[in-house]
Scaffold this motif. Structure first.
Motif, PDB file in Angstrom:
ATOM      1  N   TYR A  98       4.659   2.345   9.352  1.00 39.29           N
ATOM      2  CA  TYR A  98       5.960   2.466   8.739  1.00 39.29           C
ATOM      3  C   TYR A  98       6.652   3.760   9.429  1.00 39.29           C
ATOM      4  O   TYR A  98       8.038   3.583   9.404  1.00 39.29           O
ATOM      5  CB  TYR A  98       5.715   2.795   7.194  1.00 39.29           C
ATOM      6  CG  TYR A  98       5.347   1.319   6.535  1.00 39.29           C
ATOM      7  CD1 TYR A  98       5.383   0.042   7.277  1.00 39.29           C
ATOM      8  CD2 TYR A  98       5.124   1.450   5.345  1.00 39.29           C
ATOM      9  CE1 TYR A  98       5.009  -0.924   6.559  1.00 39.29           C
ATOM     10  CE2 TYR A  98       4.743   0.188   4.604  1.00 39.29           C
ATOM     11  CZ  TYR A  98       4.740  -0.950   5.193  1.00 39.29           C
ATOM     12  OH  TYR A  98       4.480  -1.965   4.490  1.00 39.29           O
ATOM     13  N   GLY A 111      12.108  -0.882  13.050  1.00 39.12           N
ATOM     14  CA  GLY A 111      11.579  -1.779  11.924  1.00 39.12           C
ATOM     15  C   GLY A 111      10.452  -2.624  12.314  1.00 39.12           C
ATOM     16  O   GLY A 111       9.881  -3.278  11.556  1.00 39.12           O
ATOM     17  N   SER A 133       8.205   3.058  12.505  1.00 42.40           N
ATOM     18  CA  SER A 133       9.441   1.877  12.480  1.00 42.40           C
ATOM     19  C   SER A 133      10.821   2.718  12.427  1.00 42.40           C
ATOM     20  O   SER A 133      11.865   2.009  12.995  1.00 42.40           O
ATOM     21  CB  SER A 133       9.084   1.086  10.962  1.00 42.40           C
ATOM     22  OG  SER A 133       9.477   1.899   9.884  1.00 42.40           O
ATOM     23  N   THR A 168       7.575  -2.175  13.893  1.00 38.62           N
ATOM     24  CA  THR A 168       6.221  -1.859  13.611  1.00 38.62           C
ATOM     25  C   THR A 168       5.912  -1.663  12.080  1.00 38.62           C
ATOM     26  O   THR A 168       4.982  -1.992  11.342  1.00 38.62           O
ATOM     27  CB  THR A 168       5.816  -0.399  13.935  1.00 38.62           C
ATOM     28  OG1 THR A 168       6.693   0.438  13.329  1.00 38.62           O
ATOM     29  CG2 THR A 168       5.847  -0.210  15.489  1.00 38.62           C
ATOM     30  N   ALA A 169       7.041  -1.657  11.306  1.00 33.69           N
ATOM     31  CA  ALA A 169       6.904  -1.935   9.669  1.00 33.69           C
ATOM     32  C   ALA A 169       6.743  -3.407   9.597  1.00 33.69           C
ATOM     33  O   ALA A 169       5.884  -3.676   8.334  1.00 33.69           O
ATOM     34  CB  ALA A 169       8.236  -1.488   9.237  1.00 33.69           C
TER      35      ALA A 169
END
Length: 130
Positions: free
Chosen positions: A35, A43, A38, A45-46
């Motif tokens: 998170y 975003g 990200s 990786t989120a």
């Protein structure tokens, strides 16, 4: 006198003390790190983090389940905040809202990390704020 009380009383019940298995908190920590990453990756990786949270929820003690719920809520609420900030970028207030959303995300992740280190659930899992 013997150190073993069961030898003295052969009719005593065998008492088995089970030691709870240590809970592995690596995966929830990875999700919080995804998170935080990200913010730089836009975003992506989120999205990976929320998929992991959905897959692993329901597979741990109650306090760990609350972390997964907290992470899932953080993703969806964060998505809403960042989309709102993106739309309002045309009015220039979106830049400020984007910074506020980044600070919100960092605070939630830090609270999550702290809760994992203390082996307890995060405070206010159901809140939209921090």
């Amino acid at each position: 006198m013997s150190d073993n009380p069961q030898r003295e009383n052969p009719h005593s019940e065998n008492i088995v003390i089970e030691h709870p298995e240590p809970v592995d908190t690596t995966l929830p920590m990875v999700i919080y790190a995804l998170y935080l990453a990200s913010i730089i990756t836009g975003g992506l990786t989120a999205l990976v983090g929320v998929v992991i949270a959905y897959v692993y929820r329901g597979k741990g003690p109650e306090w760990l389940e609350r972390h997964y719920r907290y992470q899932i809520r953080t993703f969806w609420i964060g998505l809403l905040y960042f989309c709102l900030a993106g739309v309002l970028m045309f009015v220039l207030i979106g830049f400020v809202l984007w910074l506020v959303a980044v600070v919100w995300l960092v605070i939630r992740c830090v609270k999550g990390f702290k809760g994992l280190q203390e082996k307890r659930s995060p405070d206010n899992v159901d809140t939209w704020l921090v």
